[in-house]
Scaffold this motif. Sequence first.
Motif, PDB file in Angstrom:
ATOM      1  N   ILE A 107       0.853  -1.200   0.000  1.00 53.41           N
ATOM      2  CA  ILE A 107       0.000   0.000   0.000  1.00 53.41           C
ATOM      3  C   ILE A 107       0.876   1.233   0.000  1.00 53.41           C
ATOM      4  N   ASP A 145       1.649  -5.354   9.929  1.00 55.74           N
ATOM      5  CA  ASP A 145       0.377  -4.636   9.820  1.00 55.74           C
ATOM      6  C   ASP A 145       0.624  -3.143   9.621  1.00 55.74           C
ATOM      7  N   THR A 198      -4.647   1.637   7.980  1.00 51.72           N
ATOM      8  CA  THR A 198      -5.000   2.456   6.819  1.00 51.72           C
ATOM      9  C   THR A 198      -6.529   2.462   6.691  1.00 51.72           C
ATOM     10  N   VAL A 238      -4.927  -1.975  -2.444  1.00 51.27           N
ATOM     11  CA  VAL A 238      -3.891  -2.954  -2.103  1.00 51.27           C
ATOM     12  C   VAL A 238      -3.313  -3.481  -3.414  1.00 51.27           C
ATOM     13  N   TYR A 296      -2.313 -11.290   1.663  1.00 54.58           N
ATOM     14  CA  TYR A 296      -2.864  -9.983   1.961  1.00 54.58           C
ATOM     15  C   TYR A 296      -4.193 -10.205   2.685  1.00 54.58           C
ATOM     16  N   LEU A 314      -9.140  -7.847   4.121  1.00 54.79           N
ATOM     17  CA  LEU A 314      -9.573  -6.990   3.015  1.00 54.79           C
ATOM     18  C   LEU A 314     -11.069  -6.715   3.095  1.00 54.79           C
ATOM     19  N   SER A 346      -8.387  -2.512   1.120  1.00 51.52           N
ATOM     20  CA  SER A 346      -8.161  -2.827   2.529  1.00 51.52           C
ATOM     21  C   SER A 346      -9.471  -2.769   3.308  1.00 51.52           C
ATOM     22  N   HIS A 403      -6.983  -2.106   8.687  1.00 56.56           N
ATOM     23  CA  HIS A 403      -5.546  -2.220   8.404  1.00 56.56           C
ATOM     24  C   HIS A 403      -5.333  -3.269   7.312  1.00 56.56           C
ATOM     25  N   ILE A 404      -4.096  -3.381   6.841  1.00 56.77           N
ATOM     26  CA  ILE A 404      -3.718  -4.418   5.896  1.00 56.77           C
ATOM     27  C   ILE A 404      -2.685  -5.311   6.572  1.00 56.77           C
TER      28      ILE A 404
END
Length: 527
Positions: A406, A433, A436, A442, A475, A478, A498, A508-509
């Motif tokens: 990201i 982590d 965001t 992403v 990832y 999401l 995300s 968060h991602i």
Amino acid sequence: MKILSRHYKKLKIAYIKVAVLASITAAFFLPHLETLESDGDNLFTVYLNGMQVGVMGDISEADECLIAARKTLASTSDEMVLAESDLSWEGQEVLWSAVDDKNVIIANMLTALQGSVKETLNRSYTVKINEYTVNLSSTQEVLALLQASIKKYDSQNNYYADLVMDSDRELNVLTTQIYSAREQKAEAQEAEETMTSTGIHAVLDDIFEDIEPASEKDFSDYELGLQELAFGDTVEVVESYLQDYELTPLEQAIDEVTKDQEKEQIYEVVSGDTLSQIAEKNEIPLDELIAMNETIEDENSVIRVGDELIVTVPEPELSVERTEQMYYEEDYEADVIYVDNDDWYTTDMQTLQEPSAGHRKVVADVSYRNNEEVGREILKEEITYAAVPKIVERGTKIPPTYLKPISGGRLTSRFGRRTAPTRRASTNHKGVDWATPVGTAVMASCAGTVSRAGWGSGYGYVVYIDHADGRQTRYGHLSKVLVKQGQTVSQGQKIALSGNTGVSTGPHIHFEILINGSQVDPFKYLN
């Protein structure tokens, strides 16, 4: 009445004679009288340093007299003499008056100057070596200083230093030249042989040299020992005039110039270097190395090949470069033999043959700067038994790179042990982590093929991507998946948005890199 008149005439004649005699006497023993032009001040009483030195009719001549007096004072010493010379005068207007002779005024000025000598400057020599300077009293002391730097490395006294005019400078600046007694002797012998080997003998010598092949030298044919010696820094010497307290005693100057000082140098990071290894290699405490380099925060800071670090090394003010011819025997390693494999990545390699050391006899020219070896040229080598080289197969393909998935975001959890942020969350974090906002784009960290896309229990909505180097990226958490299983994606391609799905403490991602099925710290691989 006639008698009185005759007596009067006799008195008048006597008076005239006395007046003439008085005039002659005044001309020899008194300052001469001049009729002066009436145009303002025309008679000047001259003072030097508060002392009256004479009377002049033309004040412009006072400077000429002072110059003459100063020249006379300077001629009394081989050194540079400084004296006060405060010249002043008082003027008045008269019709005629007595003035002093110039020689008298010059003599009086000399007396005034001698009484006010301020200091005497010694003819000296200033030696400059880089940023270091030292003042010595004679050229003999300068040469003694230079010779002391050489003596550390020339125990046989085969080399000596001399001062020569620097042809590259417009002003009179001296520099150094080191001469070899052995080379000068050889040149003289060669010149003598040239004088005697003339005519038919010289022709025959040339013919035999062309016919006879040059034979290989044996170990005993080499003249071992010091071969070349030179100063490693530019030395400049200029003549100067200084006071006694500005001169440095010779022994102190020798100590300052020849003793090792801690000097800053640039060290270029090479492959395999760590901060602790660099500190150990340069004999510097690690904390001092960190303090000298603003780019290094602590012992865990990342350094890369080619980075330049400031280090300190012990070096004298005047460095000496030399070449020594040496005989030695040693075990040696053969150069590694690489076999390229175009199907492998450059990170892949395999040893095909283990090495073993060999043994050899060697004559080599070894170059030093002070006591540090800076080069080695092997002149003769005899192998006792050969070394077996290491053979390594290695890949040639450039491996894929990995990017942060990201743009922006705030790092909230690193890889490794942690306190569980929420119930059901792991205390051993398998990824990284970044906090965001929901809906942030992403992107694929590396080009590859989507192996899974959808719901993944604790991950929430998740995407797995397999990459050409055998690694996998994941990832998680999401809000929306934009790719499907089996799809090929390029590096930087948008694959999802995300979110805050699965076991999550907030938007968060979550990002992972896996090698052979096991998670690794992504920060070690992100480009």
